[in-house]
Design a protein around this motif. Structure first.
Motif, PDB file in Angstrom:
ATOM      1  N   ASP A   1       0.849  -1.134  -0.192  1.00 59.74           N
ATOM      2  CA  ASP A   1       0.063   0.117   0.031  1.00 59.74           C
ATOM      3  C   ASP A   1       0.719   1.274  -0.060  1.00 59.74           C
ATOM      4  O   ASP A   1       0.452   2.203  -0.740  1.00 59.74           O
ATOM      5  CB  ASP A   1      -0.788   0.094   1.355  1.00 59.74           C
ATOM      6  N   ASP A   2       1.952   1.182   0.721  1.00 57.63           N
ATOM      7  CA  ASP A   2       2.937   2.237   0.836  1.00 57.63           C
ATOM      8  C   ASP A   2       3.422   2.462  -0.661  1.00 57.63           C
ATOM      9  O   ASP A   2       3.657   3.865  -1.072  1.00 57.63           O
ATOM     10  CB  ASP A   2       3.994   2.317   1.720  1.00 57.63           C
ATOM     11  N   LEU A   3       3.805   1.549  -1.328  1.00 60.51           N
ATOM     12  CA  LEU A   3       4.547   1.683  -2.595  1.00 60.51           C
ATOM     13  C   LEU A   3       3.451   2.241  -3.659  1.00 60.51           C
ATOM     14  O   LEU A   3       3.767   3.143  -4.421  1.00 60.51           O
ATOM     15  CB  LEU A   3       5.002   0.216  -3.278  1.00 60.51           C
ATOM     16  N   ALA A   4       2.285   1.857  -3.567  1.00 62.35           N
ATOM     17  CA  ALA A   4       1.154   2.349  -4.501  1.00 62.35           C
ATOM     18  C   ALA A   4       0.972   3.620  -4.275  1.00 62.35           C
ATOM     19  O   ALA A   4       0.608   4.605  -5.065  1.00 62.35           O
ATOM     20  CB  ALA A   4       0.051   1.436  -4.148  1.00 62.35           C
ATOM     21  N   ALA A   5       0.817   4.078  -3.093  1.00 61.75           N
ATOM     22  CA  ALA A   5       0.733   5.760  -2.540  1.00 61.75           C
ATOM     23  C   ALA A   5       2.125   6.435  -3.199  1.00 61.75           C
ATOM     24  O   ALA A   5       1.868   7.460  -3.682  1.00 61.75           O
ATOM     25  CB  ALA A   5       0.727   5.962  -1.289  1.00 61.75           C
ATOM     26  N   MET A   6       3.206   5.842  -3.005  1.00 62.64           N
ATOM     27  CA  MET A   6       4.621   6.602  -3.389  1.00 62.64           C
ATOM     28  C   MET A   6       4.228   6.673  -5.014  1.00 62.64           C
ATOM     29  O   MET A   6       4.777   7.854  -5.430  1.00 62.64           O
ATOM     30  CB  MET A   6       5.597   5.673  -2.802  1.00 62.64           C
TER      31      MET A   6
ATOM     32  N   ARG B   1       2.211   9.411  -5.875  1.00 63.14           N
ATOM     33  CA  ARG B   1       2.497  10.791  -5.781  1.00 63.14           C
ATOM     34  C   ARG B   1       3.890  11.256  -6.758  1.00 63.14           C
ATOM     35  O   ARG B   1       4.023  12.325  -7.199  1.00 63.14           O
ATOM     36  CB  ARG B   1       3.345  10.832  -4.085  1.00 63.14           C
ATOM     37  N   ARG B   2       4.581  10.159  -6.947  1.00 66.12           N
ATOM     38  CA  ARG B   2       5.592  10.389  -8.067  1.00 66.12           C
ATOM     39  C   ARG B   2       4.964  10.651  -9.509  1.00 66.12           C
ATOM     40  O   ARG B   2       5.531  11.661 -10.105  1.00 66.12           O
ATOM     41  CB  ARG B   2       6.416   9.276  -8.140  1.00 66.12           C
ATOM     42  N   VAL B   3       3.724   9.997  -9.828  1.00 67.55           N
ATOM     43  CA  VAL B   3       3.061  10.259 -10.957  1.00 67.55           C
ATOM     44  C   VAL B   3       2.706  11.572 -11.124  1.00 67.55           C
ATOM     45  O   VAL B   3       2.491  12.108 -12.137  1.00 67.55           O
ATOM     46  CB  VAL B   3       2.230   8.965 -11.288  1.00 67.55           C
TER      47      VAL B   3
END
Length: 271
Positions: free
Chosen positions: A41-46, A49-51
């Motif tokens: 979930d952290d990875l998806a959120a990160m 944000r980058r995109v």
């Protein structure tokens, strides 16, 4: 043909998303995001944000600088790789000017505190003081300089520094904002939108803050101490004039590899 592992599939999807929004080093960014995220979930959120345009360093929460992992909070100026050249110049200048340990270092417009932390890590038992006008930068810098025993002050340039530093500073680092006001709007969105304008805007010709720093530098530098500022190549001649006009002995150092220009002003020793 082997079936890709889930982690390989996830990385491929992330790379595709990053490339679609123009990330030049999408593979490298994907690996950093994957290695930093604590959970899926952290990875998806990160990745989201980058995109969405947030600088990679703000997404990760850190930037690599001079071999250090520097904490970088949202809104705080991200240390650039070219500025590592300023740190190297400062280390070389200090080694030449001082016979022993214990250099007094001041990092003005310190942002995340990356320059001071990196230089103090190179020098032997440096006494580090840093200052910035941006409260968010000050909070960030305090975390980054804690390991080298540095102190960070909030305020405008020299104003918050202890008066006891006057005439004692061996190295005065000042990564001042030097983008002309009319050109701030031309910066990449990552800088223009996500970094504090006070860390970018150098006034009409980009040299307003440099002039203020240079004008007061002789009151703070020890004999033989040096002021080091980063500037652009096209501003270097005017920066040298400003440094010389304050009574310091100027020189210019350049790195073609990093596209970096540093102006150094040294306090003359008393006759």
């Amino acid at each position: 043909m082997p079936t890709p592992s889930p982690s390989s599939s996830a990385e491929s999807v992330i790379v595709t998303r990053l490339r679609a929004v123009g990330c030049v080093f999408a593979e490298d960014e994907a690996r950093l995001l994957i290695s930093t995220a604590a959970t899926p979930d952290d990875l998806a959120a990160m990745v989201d944000r980058r995109v969405g345009g947030l600088p990679l360093e703000h997404v990760l929460g850190w930037a690599e600088f001079c071999g250090l992992r520097i904490a970088v909070d949202p809104g705080v100026f991200v240390p650039r790789r070219r500025t590592e050249f300023l740190v190297r110049q400062a280390a070389a200048t200090t080694a030449t000017a001082l016979a022993g340990p214990g250099a007094v270092v001041v990092d003005l417009c310190c942002g995340s505190g990356a320059l001071g932390a990196a230089l103090a890590g190179i020098l032997d038992r440096a006494e580090l003081h840093a200052a910035d006008i941006d409260p968010a930068a000050v909070r960030c810098a305090r975390r980054n300089v804690a390991a080298v025993g540095g102190r960070v002050y909030e305020g405008d340039l020299y104003r918050p520094l202890p008066a006891t530093l006057r005439g004692r500073v061996d190295v005065l680092l000042a990564n001042v904002p030097y983008v002309p006001t009319e050109e701030v709007g031309l910066l990449p969105p990552e800088a223009r939108i996500h970094e504090a304008r006070v860390a970018l805007d150098g006034g009409a010709d980009g040299l307003d803050v440099l002039r203020r720093v240079t004008a007061e530098a002789p009151r703070w530098l020890a004999p033989g101490g040096s002021l080091l500022v980063e500037t652009s190549e096209r501003q270097a001649a005017r920066a040298v004039e400003t440094v010389a006009g304050s009574g310091l002995i100027p020189r210019v150092a350049r790195s073609d590899e990093l596209y970096a220009t540093v102006v150094v002003g040294t306090m003359p020793a008393p006759q």
